[in-house]
Structures are given as C-alpha cells and as structure tokens.
Design an enzyme around this catalytic site. Structure first.
Site, PDB file in Angstrom:
ATOM      1  N   ASP A   1       0.835  -1.205   0.000  1.00  0.00           N
ATOM      2  CA  ASP A   1       0.000   0.000   0.000  1.00  0.00           C
ATOM      3  C   ASP A   1       0.861   1.243   0.000  1.00  0.00           C
ATOM      4  O   ASP A   1       0.426   2.307  -0.468  1.00  0.00           O
ATOM      5  CB  ASP A   1      -0.939  -0.012   1.210  1.00  0.00           C
TER       6      ASP A   1
HETATM    7  C1  LIG Z   1      -2.168  -4.492  -5.586  1.00  0.00           C
HETATM    8  S1  LIG Z   1      -2.981  -4.297  -4.129  1.00  0.00           S
HETATM    9  C2  LIG Z   1      -1.739  -4.098  -2.869  1.00  0.00           C
HETATM   10  C3  LIG Z   1      -2.336  -3.808  -1.551  1.00  0.00           C
HETATM   11  O1  LIG Z   1      -3.253  -2.755  -1.674  1.00  0.00           O
HETATM   12  C4  LIG Z   1      -3.002  -5.039  -0.935  1.00  0.00           C
HETATM   13  O2  LIG Z   1      -2.017  -5.986  -0.642  1.00  0.00           O
HETATM   14  C5  LIG Z   1      -3.731  -4.638   0.313  1.00  0.00           C
HETATM   15  O3  LIG Z   1      -3.156  -4.553   1.371  1.00  0.00           O
HETATM   16  C6  LIG Z   1      -5.146  -4.252   0.135  1.00  0.00           C
HETATM   17  O4  LIG Z   1      -5.763  -3.825   1.318  1.00  0.00           O
HETATM   18  P1  LIG Z   1      -7.298  -3.472   1.290  1.00  0.00           P
HETATM   19  O5  LIG Z   1      -7.600  -3.101   2.720  1.00  0.00           O
HETATM   20  O6  LIG Z   1      -8.024  -4.685   0.830  1.00  0.00           O
HETATM   21  O7  LIG Z   1      -7.466  -2.288   0.367  1.00  0.00           O
END
Ligand SMILES: CSC[C@@H](O)[C@@H](O)C(=O)COP(=O)(O)O
Length: 365
Positions: A245
């Site tokens: 993220d």
């Molecule tokens: C290519 S997506 C990478 C990250 O965004 C993913 O691993 C993640 O942590 C997503 O978290 P989320 O809370 O489902 O948005």
C-alpha cells in the site's frame, strides 16, 4: 477474459462490488466523486491501485456529465474533489499521489495560453483514462520482471509462492502485482503451486484471491493466516510475494496486516520475501515506515462473521488494517515495473527513472 474490478467508458464508470464476491458479481454505477468516496470507504472496491483509479475516473465521469463551469470554478472543483478523495482511506499512497500529480497538471493546464474550461475538462478526463491504461501496462511489466527474476534467483523449479491479501485484477486495473507475478509464472508453465492466506479479519484472501485463482485455473491452496509458518516449513514454499500500500524511501513497506509476521517467518525459514508494487505505490518523501498512517477499521470486522456477532459483548478490539514490514525483512527485493531492487537500491533507482521521465516530458512539451 480476466476479472475486471472496474468497467469504464467515457462518461460511465461501474465497480464490481467486492463485498458480494464470490457469491455474486454485481457491477454498481459510480456517477460522482462522492459515490466513489463511499465505494472506496466501504471497501466495495479496494486495493491500492484500484482505489486511485476509481477515484480519478469518478472525477472524469463527473466532469463529463456536469454543466459547463467557468474556468476558475472548474479548477477549484477539481482540486477540492481530489482533496476529498484522498480522505477516503489513509494508508495506501496511490490516491494521494494521483491527486498531487493531477492537481499539479491542472494548475499547469490552467495557465496555458488559450486554456478554457473545455480544454481543462478534456485533459483531466484523458489524464484519468491514462492512469487506468498505464496500471495494466505496469502490472504486466511487474509480472514478467518478477517471474524472470524468481526463475533466476530462487532455487528449485517449478516455483511455489505464498501470498497474502488480494493483489490481483480485483485490486488493480487488471492483471495484478504480486498476483501478476504468479500469473506470469503460471503462463510460462513454471509455477508449481500457490498458497494464499485467508487474510483475517477482512478475508481478502479467502473471498477474493481464492476466487481469482480458481477463475484463472491456477493451482492453489487456501490456508488460514496462522498456518503460514507450518506451510513454509512443510510445503516447499520457494518465495513469499506480497503487494504494497505504501513503500517508503528506505524500503519499509505498509501492506495488509499480517504481512509483517509473514516476513519474520520467511526469514526464519530462509525463504526470500518479495514486495511487488508499481512505482505509484512508492512514497519516497517519507524516510521510513514510522511515518506511515495506519488505518484502523471498525471493530465489527473482528467481532462479527457474516453480520453475526461471534465474540463476547464487552471485549476490547484493535483492528489496524495494515502493518509495516521493516526493510531488512524484505530479503528478496521490491519488484516494480522498472526492475527488481533491494530496499536500499529503491530510492536511487526510482529517482533516476523520475528524472529521465521529467526530461522526456519536457522534451515532448
Ligand atoms: C495491488 S494491491 C496491494 C495492496 O493494496 C493489498 O495488498 C492490500 O493490502 C489491500 O488492502 P485493502 O484493505 O483490501 O485495500
């Protein structure tokens, strides 16, 4: 055809409601910035790249349908909309970065000789459409580059990967990041197996990654998060590959909560740990992971299953949605669309790419 998190054509945007998967595939229209903020906050759409894409495309859609505004009013509307979208979820950097870049672009467009509301509106729509196109392109590069790298560096083929959360077509504009690497290995015939964690408490692995892997006919097994260490010990895991993220300047990486413990377990077992992320998820302005804001989600995500409470009333709950993996645990490297770098190399490598890109754009302007 692979799964689509987003369906877009000029003036029209719909997102696949990920809260209903895997039981129902329902696309829901997003006609405004406000509606985009809501689908992002409620996690109907999630995943760092997809959040930014839906945010920017919602602005494009609203610009397409809105009545013509006077130039300064239009610029103000665009800047305020972007600021608002950034507040939807704090940890993933993609929306904030896109907002910053698009705001700078709008300022630049607005001062052009002969700039009009119409010219600004058109260029913002094209900018957002480009983000969608470029994300798929970058993911394919990440997939191919990561797959080639693993084939060279990781002993024992074909390769078995353990992954976390959902990083596939559903989390991006298509193809995926960590799941893109898996997809590329599979299409090369060099993938033995994937272990995907259920990813408590929100179950992105059990609900979404498992669905994508079955949909793509990739050989895979679902495990509970608490089974990761035993899987590393007994299932011949060649590498752990996760998404991100926010990757900061020293390589510390925020990703779905539980990533940190996977990196610790991988180190214990001598298994290389990789982060696969586009440069849009890299935030070189933060020196280290201590500066990353970690989103905390509602307690019901832990206390309830399918809307039914399973825990004692009165228990305290802590629900951070992400954790930060320190750079020294990212032992394999960071797989980007520009190559695979160690955490120590990342900042210099991306800075060089940005400088070259800046020069190219100046030359073209
Ligand atoms: C290519 S997506 C990478 C990250 O965004 C993913 O691993 C993640 O942590 C997503 O978290 P989320 O809370 O489902 O948005």
């Amino acid at each position: 055809m692979s799964l689509e998190s987003v369906r877009y054509s000029r003036g029209s945007l719909a997102v696949l409601n990920q809260l209903l998967l895997p039981h129902e595939s329902r696309y829901e229209p997003v006609a405004s910035v406000k509606e985009a903020w809501e689908v992002i906050r409620s996690m109907k759409v999630r995943g760092a790249p997809a959040i930014a894409i839906v945010g920017c495309l919602s602005l494009a859609v609203e610009l397409e349908s809105n009545e013509v505004k006077e130039k300064d009013q239009l610029v103000m509307f665009i800047l305020e909309s972007l600021e608002f979208l950034v507040t939807s979820r704090p940890t993933a950097v993609n929306m904030a970065k896109a907002a910053e870049q698009l705001s700078a672009f709008v300022h630049q467009e607005a001062v052009r000789a002969n700039a009009t509301s119409e010219s600004i509106r058109k260029s913002v729509i094209e900018w957002a459409e480009d983000l969608l196109r470029k994300d798929v392109e970058d993911n394919k590069k990440i997939g191919d580059c990561g797959a080639q790298h693993l084939l060279q560096k990781v002993p024992g083929h074909p390769i078995t990967i353990l992954t976390h959360c959902n990083t596939g077509s559903l989390a991006t504009a298509g193809y995926g990041t960590a799941l893109g690497v898996i997809r590329s290995l599979h299409s090369m015939g060099r993938l033995a197996h994937v272990y995907c964690t259920e990813t408590r408490p929100y179950n992105q692995g059990a609900r979404l990654t498992a669905y994508e892997l079955v949909y793509e006919k990739i050989p895979a097994t679902l495990i509970a998060d608490s089974m990761a260490s035993i899987a590393m010990k007994e299932k011949g895991v060649s590498a752990v590959v996760v998404g991100a993220d926010r990757v900061v300047a020293n390589g510390d990486t925020a990703n779905k909560v539980g990533t940190y413990q996977l990196a610790i377990a991988a180190k214990h077992h001598g298994i290389p740990f990789y982060v696969a992320a586009p440069s849009t998820s890299c935030d070189l302005r933060l020196a280290d992971g201590g500066h990353i804001v970690i989103e905390e989600r509602p307690s019901q995500e832990l206390t309830d299953v399918n809307g039914k409470r399973i825990t004692a009333q009165g228990i305290g709950v802590w629900n951070p949605a992400f954790d930060v993996t320190p750079c020294d645990l990212i032992t394999g490297g960071i797989i980007t669309e520009h190559g695979v770098f160690s955490p120590q190399e990342l900042q210099a490598a991306l800075t060089k790419v940005m400088k070259e890109e800046g020069k190219r754009q100046k030359h073209e302007a």
